[in-house]
Design a protein around this motif. Structure first.
Motif, PDB file in Angstrom:
ATOM      1  N   ALA A  82      37.438  44.729  47.681  1.00 42.76           N
ATOM      2  CA  ALA A  82      38.650  44.068  47.195  1.00 42.76           C
ATOM      3  C   ALA A  82      39.422  43.405  48.326  1.00 42.76           C
ATOM      4  N   ILE A  83      39.605  44.112  49.432  1.00 41.70           N
ATOM      5  CA  ILE A  83      40.382  43.536  50.531  1.00 41.70           C
ATOM      6  C   ILE A  83      39.632  42.383  51.185  1.00 41.70           C
ATOM      7  N   TRP A  84      38.297  42.523  51.305  1.00 38.42           N
ATOM      8  CA  TRP A  84      37.533  41.455  51.933  1.00 38.42           C
ATOM      9  C   TRP A  84      37.489  40.216  51.062  1.00 38.42           C
ATOM     10  N   GLN A  85      37.244  40.403  49.772  1.00 41.13           N
ATOM     11  CA  GLN A  85      37.137  39.249  48.888  1.00 41.13           C
ATOM     12  C   GLN A  85      38.465  38.504  48.800  1.00 41.13           C
ATOM     13  N   THR A  86      39.569  39.253  48.635  1.00 40.78           N
ATOM     14  CA  THR A  86      40.877  38.599  48.541  1.00 40.78           C
ATOM     15  C   THR A  86      41.223  37.877  49.832  1.00 40.78           C
ATOM     16  N   GLY A  87      41.007  38.549  50.951  1.00 38.47           N
ATOM     17  CA  GLY A  87      41.330  37.942  52.230  1.00 38.47           C
ATOM     18  C   GLY A  87      40.476  36.729  52.549  1.00 38.47           C
ATOM     19  N   LEU A  88      39.183  36.814  52.253  1.00 42.92           N
ATOM     20  CA  LEU A  88      38.297  35.692  52.556  1.00 42.92           C
ATOM     21  C   LEU A  88      38.579  34.489  51.657  1.00 42.92           C
ATOM     22  N   ILE A  89      39.002  34.738  50.433  1.00 47.73           N
ATOM     23  CA  ILE A  89      39.386  33.628  49.552  1.00 47.73           C
ATOM     24  C   ILE A  89      40.581  32.898  50.134  1.00 47.73           C
ATOM     25  N   LEU A  90      41.556  33.661  50.633  1.00 49.42           N
ATOM     26  CA  LEU A  90      42.725  33.047  51.262  1.00 49.42           C
ATOM     27  C   LEU A  90      42.330  32.236  52.490  1.00 49.42           C
ATOM     28  N   ARG A  91      41.464  32.807  53.319  1.00 47.77           N
ATOM     29  CA  ARG A  91      41.044  32.101  54.517  1.00 47.77           C
ATOM     30  C   ARG A  91      40.261  30.835  54.168  1.00 47.77           C
ATOM     31  N   GLU A  92      39.463  30.914  53.117  1.00 46.72           N
ATOM     32  CA  GLU A  92      38.684  29.751  52.694  1.00 46.72           C
ATOM     33  C   GLU A  92      39.593  28.629  52.197  1.00 46.72           C
ATOM     34  N   GLU A  93      40.594  28.990  51.399  1.00 49.23           N
ATOM     35  CA  GLU A  93      41.539  27.975  50.928  1.00 49.23           C
ATOM     36  C   GLU A  93      42.303  27.372  52.105  1.00 49.23           C
ATOM     37  N   LEU A  94      42.628  28.210  53.075  1.00 48.64           N
ATOM     38  CA  LEU A  94      43.347  27.735  54.249  1.00 48.64           C
ATOM     39  C   LEU A  94      42.485  26.795  55.080  1.00 48.64           C
ATOM     40  N   GLY A 119      37.146  37.651  39.488  1.00 45.51           N
ATOM     41  CA  GLY A 119      35.741  37.326  39.249  1.00 45.51           C
ATOM     42  C   GLY A 119      34.815  37.982  40.260  1.00 45.51           C
ATOM     43  N   THR A 120      35.134  37.830  41.542  1.00 43.91           N
ATOM     44  CA  THR A 120      34.270  38.396  42.570  1.00 43.91           C
ATOM     45  C   THR A 120      34.307  39.923  42.568  1.00 43.91           C
ATOM     46  N   ALA A 121      35.488  40.496  42.299  1.00 46.90           N
ATOM     47  CA  ALA A 121      35.611  41.958  42.300  1.00 46.90           C
ATOM     48  C   ALA A 121      34.863  42.578  41.119  1.00 46.90           C
ATOM     49  N   LEU A 122      34.878  41.919  39.971  1.00 43.51           N
ATOM     50  CA  LEU A 122      34.125  42.421  38.822  1.00 43.51           C
ATOM     51  C   LEU A 122      32.631  42.450  39.119  1.00 43.51           C
ATOM     52  N   ARG A 123      32.148  41.354  39.692  1.00 41.60           N
ATOM     53  CA  ARG A 123      30.729  41.315  40.050  1.00 41.60           C
ATOM     54  C   ARG A 123      30.406  42.397  41.074  1.00 41.60           C
ATOM     55  N   CYS A 124      31.280  42.539  42.060  1.00 40.53           N
ATOM     56  CA  CYS A 124      31.063  43.540  43.096  1.00 40.53           C
ATOM     57  C   CYS A 124      31.096  44.956  42.524  1.00 40.53           C
ATOM     58  N   ALA A 162      42.586  49.087  43.157  1.00 40.17           N
ATOM     59  CA  ALA A 162      41.902  48.507  44.314  1.00 40.17           C
ATOM     60  C   ALA A 162      42.253  47.033  44.476  1.00 40.17           C
ATOM     61  N   LEU A 163      42.367  46.321  43.357  1.00 38.59           N
ATOM     62  CA  LEU A 163      42.742  44.907  43.416  1.00 38.59           C
ATOM     63  C   LEU A 163      44.147  44.734  43.998  1.00 38.59           C
ATOM     64  N   VAL A 164      45.080  45.557  43.536  1.00 36.23           N
ATOM     65  CA  VAL A 164      46.459  45.442  44.005  1.00 36.23           C
ATOM     66  C   VAL A 164      46.551  45.794  45.491  1.00 36.23           C
ATOM     67  N   LEU A 165      45.860  46.857  45.903  1.00 34.83           N
ATOM     68  CA  LEU A 165      45.873  47.255  47.306  1.00 34.83           C
ATOM     69  C   LEU A 165      45.225  46.185  48.180  1.00 34.83           C
ATOM     70  N   GLY A 166      44.139  45.594  47.682  1.00 34.85           N
ATOM     71  CA  GLY A 166      43.492  44.510  48.418  1.00 34.85           C
ATOM     72  C   GLY A 166      44.398  43.307  48.563  1.00 34.85           C
TER      73      GLY A 166
END
Length: 271
Positions: A82-94, A119-124, A162-166
């Protein structure tokens, strides 16, 4: 009165529908563009290695059962994902320069980020569940669920927490280029203090209260109780809800603060 309330209710309904539409489109878009390794590594490789190593190291006098280890490894892998997917999405948009445009949309960053992360967290999460199940079968310790209905409910609560903490910790990815190293470092104390694969009673006395503010410690407890068929603890559910709610409030404040500072420094459009 009915006719008077109609025009006021219609914009609200349209707003909800537009948000749901954005969530669906961003979730589908993220799933289509995500590289296969971005799903396989956190969803299969990491939980398989963690669970297999922990199960093989378990001795005859271990304080944790195989079922507790499997569930704990699954929860830890989900939090990491959760933390990696959320963070990497932000970095990608940036990096792509699309983050400033998202911030100016009516739906805002939160809706877009939540849709993509969901979407990514559900798959994961699905990959983690299958992986943990396969590791259990291969080691002769299949994961058995005594109370499937309660277990599903606990799993959904765990996923949401997990999503909220991420989302809360992903603010680091907007603050510093070293966010990936910081995120890596956070995994280790979480594995020790989260009560997921290390029993809390083995911690030093002055550290045993720390896991109480970690939502996944309570998530692991309700999951394990459902899997073993034990009576659910109302206190564990209340603590899970309270810590998750606290994370949500902190995440909302943190995003607002981080984005305000980023605008002031003029760094949103920089890769």
């Amino acid at each position: 009165m009915t006719s008077g309330s109609g025009p006021r209710a219609q914009p609200s309904v349209l707003s909800v529908l537009s948000v749901l539409s954005v969530l669906r489109h961003t979730m589908v878009f993220q799933l289509r563009q995500q590289h296969i390794l971005s799903a396989v590594i956190p969803g299969c490789v990491v939980p398989a290695a963690l669970c297999l190593a922990t199960l093989l190291a378990r001795g005859p006098h271990s304080l944790l059962t195989a079922r507790q280890i499997e569930l704990g490894c699954g929860v830890l892998a989900l939090w990491s994902c959760a933390i990696w997917q959320t963070g990497l999405i932000l970095r990608e948009e940036l990096a792509q320069g699309t983050l400033p445009g998202i911030l100016t949309r009516r739906t805002g960053l939160g809706t877009v980020l939540f849709g993509k992360t969901l979407g990514t967290a559900l798959r994961c999460a699905l990959l983690i569940a299958v992986t943990i199940g396969c590791v259990g079968l291969l080691t002769g310790e299949p994961l058995r669920i005594a109370d499937p209905a309660v277990f599903v409910l606990a799993a959904l609560a765990t996923f949401g927490s997990a999503l909220v903490l991420g989302a809360l910790l992903s603010c680091l990815f907007l603050l510093t280029p070293a966010a990936m190293r910081i995120a890596e470092a956070l995994v280790y104390p979480m594995s020790l203090l989260g009560g997921m694969i290390v029993p809390i009673r083995l911690l030093p006395g002055w550290l045993r209260q720390v896991p109480d503010v970690i939502s996944l410690r309570w998530a692991t407890e309700v999951l394990t109780a459902a899997a073993e068929g034990r009576t659910q603890s109302a206190a564990a559910w209340l603590c899970l809800g309270a810590t998750t709610g606290g994370y949500a409030l902190l995440a909302r404040w943190a995003f607002g603060t981080v984005l305000h500072r980023a605008r002031e420094r003029g760094t949103l459009a920089l890769s």
